[in-house]
Scaffold this motif. Structure first.
Motif, PDB file in Angstrom:
ATOM      1  N   MET A   1       0.942  -1.214   0.140  1.00  0.00           N
ATOM      2  CA  MET A   1       0.237  -0.022  -0.161  1.00  0.00           C
ATOM      3  C   MET A   1       0.785   1.269  -0.178  1.00  0.00           C
ATOM      4  SD  MET A   1      -2.657   0.899  -0.195  1.00  0.00           S
ATOM      5  CE  MET A   1      -4.514   2.262   0.143  1.00  0.00           C
ATOM      6  N   ASN A   2       1.812   1.504   0.976  1.00  0.00           N
ATOM      7  CA  ASN A   2       2.617   2.384   1.090  1.00  0.00           C
ATOM      8  C   ASN A   2       3.095   2.712  -0.671  1.00  0.00           C
ATOM      9  OD1 ASN A   2       2.252   3.226   3.456  1.00  0.00           O
ATOM     10  ND2 ASN A   2       4.090   1.450   4.121  1.00  0.00           N
ATOM     11  N   THR A   3       3.360   1.733  -0.987  1.00  0.00           N
ATOM     12  CA  THR A   3       4.599   1.603  -2.986  1.00  0.00           C
ATOM     13  C   THR A   3       3.137   2.564  -3.471  1.00  0.00           C
ATOM     14  OG1 THR A   3       5.007  -0.355  -2.517  1.00  0.00           O
ATOM     15  CG2 THR A   3       5.707   0.891  -4.405  1.00  0.00           C
ATOM     16  N   VAL A   4       1.947   2.078  -3.647  1.00  0.00           N
ATOM     17  CA  VAL A   4       0.693   2.696  -4.361  1.00  0.00           C
ATOM     18  C   VAL A   4       1.011   3.839  -4.103  1.00  0.00           C
ATOM     19  CG1 VAL A   4      -0.922   3.000  -5.306  1.00  0.00           C
ATOM     20  CG2 VAL A   4      -0.339   0.145  -4.180  1.00  0.00           C
ATOM     21  N   ILE A   5       1.198   4.414  -2.664  1.00  0.00           N
ATOM     22  CA  ILE A   5       0.600   5.483  -2.154  1.00  0.00           C
ATOM     23  C   ILE A   5       1.961   6.627  -2.943  1.00  0.00           C
ATOM     24  CG2 ILE A   5       0.599   7.426  -0.165  1.00  0.00           C
ATOM     25  CD1 ILE A   5      -1.354   5.013   0.858  1.00  0.00           C
ATOM     26  N   SER A   6       3.100   6.603  -2.694  1.00  0.00           N
ATOM     27  CA  SER A   6       4.618   6.866  -2.744  1.00  0.00           C
ATOM     28  C   SER A   6       4.488   6.747  -4.265  1.00  0.00           C
ATOM     29  CB  SER A   6       5.696   5.890  -2.697  1.00  0.00           C
ATOM     30  OG  SER A   6       6.092   6.286  -1.297  1.00  0.00           O
ATOM     31  N   PHE A   7       3.893   5.759  -5.114  1.00  0.00           N
ATOM     32  CA  PHE A   7       3.694   6.187  -6.781  1.00  0.00           C
ATOM     33  C   PHE A   7       2.860   7.203  -6.724  1.00  0.00           C
ATOM     34  CE2 PHE A   7       1.778   4.503 -11.226  1.00  0.00           C
ATOM     35  CZ  PHE A   7       3.242   4.534 -11.840  1.00  0.00           C
ATOM     36  N   ILE A   8       2.102   6.968  -6.422  1.00  0.00           N
ATOM     37  CA  ILE A   8       0.343   8.032  -7.127  1.00  0.00           C
ATOM     38  C   ILE A   8       0.742   9.103  -6.684  1.00  0.00           C
ATOM     39  CG2 ILE A   8      -1.832   9.134  -6.424  1.00  0.00           C
ATOM     40  CD1 ILE A   8      -2.469   5.655  -5.916  1.00  0.00           C
ATOM     41  N   VAL A   9       1.912   9.614  -5.413  1.00  0.00           N
ATOM     42  CA  VAL A   9       2.440  10.935  -5.143  1.00  0.00           C
ATOM     43  C   VAL A   9       3.397  11.270  -6.411  1.00  0.00           C
ATOM     44  CG1 VAL A   9       3.193  12.326  -3.283  1.00  0.00           C
ATOM     45  CG2 VAL A   9       1.876  10.559  -2.972  1.00  0.00           C
ATOM     46  N   ILE A  10       4.485  10.576  -6.566  1.00  0.00           N
ATOM     47  CA  ILE A  10       5.568  11.124  -7.378  1.00  0.00           C
ATOM     48  C   ILE A  10       4.906  11.288  -8.984  1.00  0.00           C
ATOM     49  CG2 ILE A  10       7.938  10.037  -8.360  1.00  0.00           C
ATOM     50  CD1 ILE A  10       8.196   8.062  -5.578  1.00  0.00           C
ATOM     51  N   PHE A  11       3.951  10.448  -9.021  1.00  0.00           N
ATOM     52  CA  PHE A  11       3.828  10.483 -10.263  1.00  0.00           C
ATOM     53  C   PHE A  11       2.506  11.302 -10.336  1.00  0.00           C
ATOM     54  CE2 PHE A  11       2.156   9.150 -14.584  1.00  0.00           C
ATOM     55  CZ  PHE A  11       3.699   8.661 -15.354  1.00  0.00           C
ATOM     56  N   GLY A  12       1.738  11.589  -9.813  1.00  0.00           N
ATOM     57  CA  GLY A  12       1.274  12.954  -9.386  1.00  0.00           C
ATOM     58  C   GLY A  12       2.111  14.316  -9.582  1.00  0.00           C
ATOM     59  N   ALA A  13       3.034  14.083  -8.312  1.00  0.00           N
ATOM     60  CA  ALA A  13       4.379  15.623  -8.682  1.00  0.00           C
ATOM     61  C   ALA A  13       4.903  15.686 -10.095  1.00  0.00           C
ATOM     62  CB  ALA A  13       5.085  15.621  -7.152  1.00  0.00           C
ATOM     63  N   LEU A  14       5.195  14.958 -10.629  1.00  0.00           N
ATOM     64  CA  LEU A  14       5.355  15.611 -12.051  1.00  0.00           C
ATOM     65  C   LEU A  14       4.748  15.563 -12.572  1.00  0.00           C
ATOM     66  CD1 LEU A  14       7.663  11.918 -11.853  1.00  0.00           C
ATOM     67  CD2 LEU A  14       8.688  13.810 -10.862  1.00  0.00           C
ATOM     68  N   VAL A  15       3.651  14.770 -12.861  1.00  0.00           N
ATOM     69  CA  VAL A  15       2.789  15.870 -14.134  1.00  0.00           C
ATOM     70  C   VAL A  15       2.495  16.647 -13.697  1.00  0.00           C
ATOM     71  CG1 VAL A  15       0.215  15.668 -14.605  1.00  0.00           C
ATOM     72  CG2 VAL A  15       2.347  13.338 -14.610  1.00  0.00           C
ATOM     73  N   PHE A  16       2.149  16.736 -12.382  1.00  0.00           N
ATOM     74  CA  PHE A  16       1.639  18.508 -11.586  1.00  0.00           C
ATOM     75  C   PHE A  16       2.185  19.605 -11.866  1.00  0.00           C
ATOM     76  CE2 PHE A  16       1.324  21.388  -8.559  1.00  0.00           C
ATOM     77  CZ  PHE A  16       0.085  22.262  -8.833  1.00  0.00           C
ATOM     78  N   PHE A  17       3.475  19.787 -11.298  1.00  0.00           N
ATOM     79  CA  PHE A  17       4.722  20.395 -12.280  1.00  0.00           C
ATOM     80  C   PHE A  17       4.858  20.791 -13.309  1.00  0.00           C
ATOM     81  CE2 PHE A  17       5.305  20.722  -7.356  1.00  0.00           C
ATOM     82  CZ  PHE A  17       5.946  22.112  -7.776  1.00  0.00           C
ATOM     83  N   HIS A  18       4.736  19.450 -14.412  1.00  0.00           N
ATOM     84  CA  HIS A  18       5.280  19.651 -15.708  1.00  0.00           C
ATOM     85  C   HIS A  18       3.811  20.555 -17.092  1.00  0.00           C
ATOM     86  CE1 HIS A  18       6.507  18.333 -19.672  1.00  0.00           C
ATOM     87  NE2 HIS A  18       5.114  19.296 -20.181  1.00  0.00           N
ATOM     88  N   GLU A  19       2.366  20.146 -16.176  1.00  0.00           N
ATOM     89  CA  GLU A  19       1.574  20.571 -16.598  1.00  0.00           C
ATOM     90  C   GLU A  19       1.378  22.141 -15.713  1.00  0.00           C
ATOM     91  OE1 GLU A  19       0.139  19.913 -19.059  1.00  0.00           O
ATOM     92  OE2 GLU A  19       0.923  17.512 -19.569  1.00  0.00           O
ATOM     93  N   LEU A  20       2.170  22.234 -14.726  1.00  0.00           N
ATOM     94  CA  LEU A  20       1.260  23.575 -14.170  1.00  0.00           C
ATOM     95  C   LEU A  20       2.310  24.855 -14.418  1.00  0.00           C
ATOM     96  CD1 LEU A  20       0.471  25.703 -11.409  1.00  0.00           C
ATOM     97  CD2 LEU A  20       2.756  25.036 -10.613  1.00  0.00           C
ATOM     98  N   GLY A  21       3.751  24.429 -15.396  1.00  0.00           N
ATOM     99  CA  GLY A  21       4.810  25.434 -16.129  1.00  0.00           C
ATOM    100  C   GLY A  21       3.458  25.747 -17.437  1.00  0.00           C
ATOM    101  N   HIS A  22       2.802  24.707 -18.057  1.00  0.00           N
ATOM    102  CA  HIS A  22       2.375  25.080 -19.286  1.00  0.00           C
ATOM    103  C   HIS A  22       1.378  26.338 -19.149  1.00  0.00           C
ATOM    104  CE1 HIS A  22       4.263  22.515 -21.921  1.00  0.00           C
ATOM    105  NE2 HIS A  22       3.781  21.731 -21.348  1.00  0.00           N
ATOM    106  N   PHE A  23       0.217  26.123 -17.610  1.00  0.00           N
ATOM    107  CA  PHE A  23      -0.585  26.396 -17.161  1.00  0.00           C
ATOM    108  C   PHE A  23       0.418  27.731 -16.848  1.00  0.00           C
ATOM    109  CE2 PHE A  23      -3.343  27.676 -14.202  1.00  0.00           C
ATOM    110  CZ  PHE A  23      -4.883  28.088 -13.795  1.00  0.00           C
ATOM    111  N   ILE A  24       0.970  28.025 -16.104  1.00  0.00           N
ATOM    112  CA  ILE A  24       1.101  29.669 -16.002  1.00  0.00           C
ATOM    113  C   ILE A  24       1.927  29.997 -16.993  1.00  0.00           C
ATOM    114  CG2 ILE A  24       3.592  30.987 -14.685  1.00  0.00           C
ATOM    115  CD1 ILE A  24       2.630  28.946 -12.557  1.00  0.00           C
ATOM    116  N   PHE A  25       2.393  30.325 -18.011  1.00  0.00           N
ATOM    117  CA  PHE A  25       3.255  30.995 -18.715  1.00  0.00           C
ATOM    118  C   PHE A  25       1.784  30.905 -19.935  1.00  0.00           C
ATOM    119  CE2 PHE A  25       6.760  29.937 -17.326  1.00  0.00           C
ATOM    120  CZ  PHE A  25       7.678  31.506 -17.139  1.00  0.00           C
TER     121      PHE A  25
END
Length: 423
Positions: A1-25
């Motif tokens: 379960m910890n692995t699932v949470i870690s994976f979701i948090v990590i992958f979510g953070a990577l995607v969020f920051f990537h799209e945030l860059g597009h969004f802000i500019f």
């Protein structure tokens, strides 16, 4: 379960920051952003704030920022169509209701003769009238934030100056480049936090923490010992020492050290470690750590630069055939690796996040259709030609590129499944 949470948090953070860059500019350039999405497929969460809908979707394999003008803009309002109009306080059209007109009893109904929703922003038609059998032809001007209602779905119109294609080449290029850029910024931030938490490894060959039950502890090495040489080979940095140790698993090495001004020769036999079909030596010692402000200020930049160069070097090996495509990992491989890294503690998990973020940034900058790098390549061609490439042709190229990327993803995922769960 910890692995699932870690994976979701990590992958979510990577995607969020990537799209945030597009969004802000995009916002800075005045582009109307219709949706900020994490994931693909059906929506599992949706919330609209001002003109942007924020969504989380079922398949956590990416994300997107949907900007006005990138897709066919909206429902086409054709001549002869009957629509209902609602007005704001300035007597401008605030809503155009295509279906569900019965929900707006106070709306004015017209039969459309012409609608111009990008430049002049008007809708002309024959308004229902009790006095005149055929109605009266009138022109109504639209608010710049007017909404089209169709099947209970509300879509804000996008005047031409709010569409992606209307912006200067430099603004469009920066909006696309900002996604990968924010992945590098995330990596820099994470490496800096790691430095603040644990300190910055010192380059000098000075031993830091001696790990319990390791070869260094068994041999009698101590924290703050200075390694002068190993088997007669001079050691000038901690990295030199690590390299020699890794190359000699289960082989006795003579460490010549300086301890409180006295020289000692201590035999050490590195433990043999096997990881992903590779073996190397390890003695269980960490580098000495520096927590001075000067070191912390540049550590994030140094680590981000170092790992960027390393990942580019590996990509170069893939191109030259020194690195097999079978060695690539997809979501399954990343999940399995995350499980292993999570066992090693939060610092290693943070470092893994930073490395994945750099990798995502670099991969998106490759000049491949459907990726950010592919779009930047088209912008480069536009700059040379002095005019943009036909949008339909460019869209076809990106569609083919996306299809090939999906095929590659399937192949890599199948290789991961075979490697980790079948063989």
């Amino acid at each position: 379960m910890n692995t699932v949470i870690s994976f979701i948090v990590i992958f979510g953070a990577l995607v969020f920051f990537h799209e945030l860059g597009h969004f802000i500019f995009a916002k800075r350039s005045g582009i109307l952003v219709r949706e900020f999405a994490i994931g693909f497929g059906p929506k599992i969460f949706s919330s609209k704030k001002k003109e942007t809908t924020y969504t989380i979707r079922l398949l956590p394999i990416g994300g997107f920022v949907r900007m006005a003008g990138e897709d066919p803009e909206m429902v086409d309002i054709k001549p002869g169509q009957r629509v209902a109009l609602l007005f704001d306080d300035n007597e401008k059209v605030s809503k155009i209701v295509i279906t569900g007109k019965d929900r707006f009893p106070n709306a004015r109904t017209i039969e459309v003769e012409k609608a111009e929703l990008e430049h002049q922003l008007f809708i002309r038609g024959y308004e229902d009238s009790e006095d005149e059998e055929e109605g009266t032809l009138k022109t109504f001007y639209l608010s710049r934030e007017a909404i089209i209602v169709d099947n209970q779905i509300e879509t804000q119109i996008a005047p031409w100056d709010r569409q992606f294609a209307s912006k200067k080449l430099s603004q469009r290029a920066m909006t696309i480049f900002a996604g990968p850029l924010f992945n590098f910024i995330l990596a820099l931030f994470v490496f800096t936090i790691i430095g603040i938490i644990q300190g910055v490894p010192v380059e000098d060959p000075v031993l830091g923490k001696i790990l319990p039950e390791g070869a260094a502890q068994e041999a009698g090495l101590q924290e703050n010992d200075i390694v002068l040489s190993i088997d007669g080979s001079e050691v000038s940095s901690f990295a030199d020492m690590t390299k020699i140790v890794r190359e000699h698993p289960n082989e006795e090495l003579i460490f010549t050290i300086d301890r409180n001004g006295q020289t000692h020769e201590i035999p050490v036999t590195p433990n043999r470690i096997v990881q992903e079909e590779m073996e190397f030596g390890q003695i269980g010692v960490q580098a000495n750590l520096d927590k001075s402000f000067g070191k912390l200020a540049i550590y994030g930049f140094q680590e981000t630069y170092h790992w960027t160069i390393e990942i580019i070097r590996l990509l170069g090996k893939l191109v030259t055939g020194q690195f097999s495509i079978d060695m690539l990992s997809g979501p399954v491989g990343i999940y399995v690796s995350t499980e292993e890294v999570a066992k090693a503690g939060i610092i290693n998990l943070m470092r893994w996040t930073a490395l994945l973020s750099i990798n995502l940034g670099i991969m998106n900058l490759l000049p491949i259709p459907a990726l950010d790098g592919g779009r930047l390549l088209f912008f480069g061609v536009e700059a040379l030609r002095g005019k943009p490439i036909d949008r339909q042709k460019e869209g076809l190229v990106h569609f083919i590129g996306f299809a090939l990327l999906m095929l590659l993803m399937i192949v890599v995922t199948w290789n991961d499944i075979q490697r980790f769960f079948i063989n």
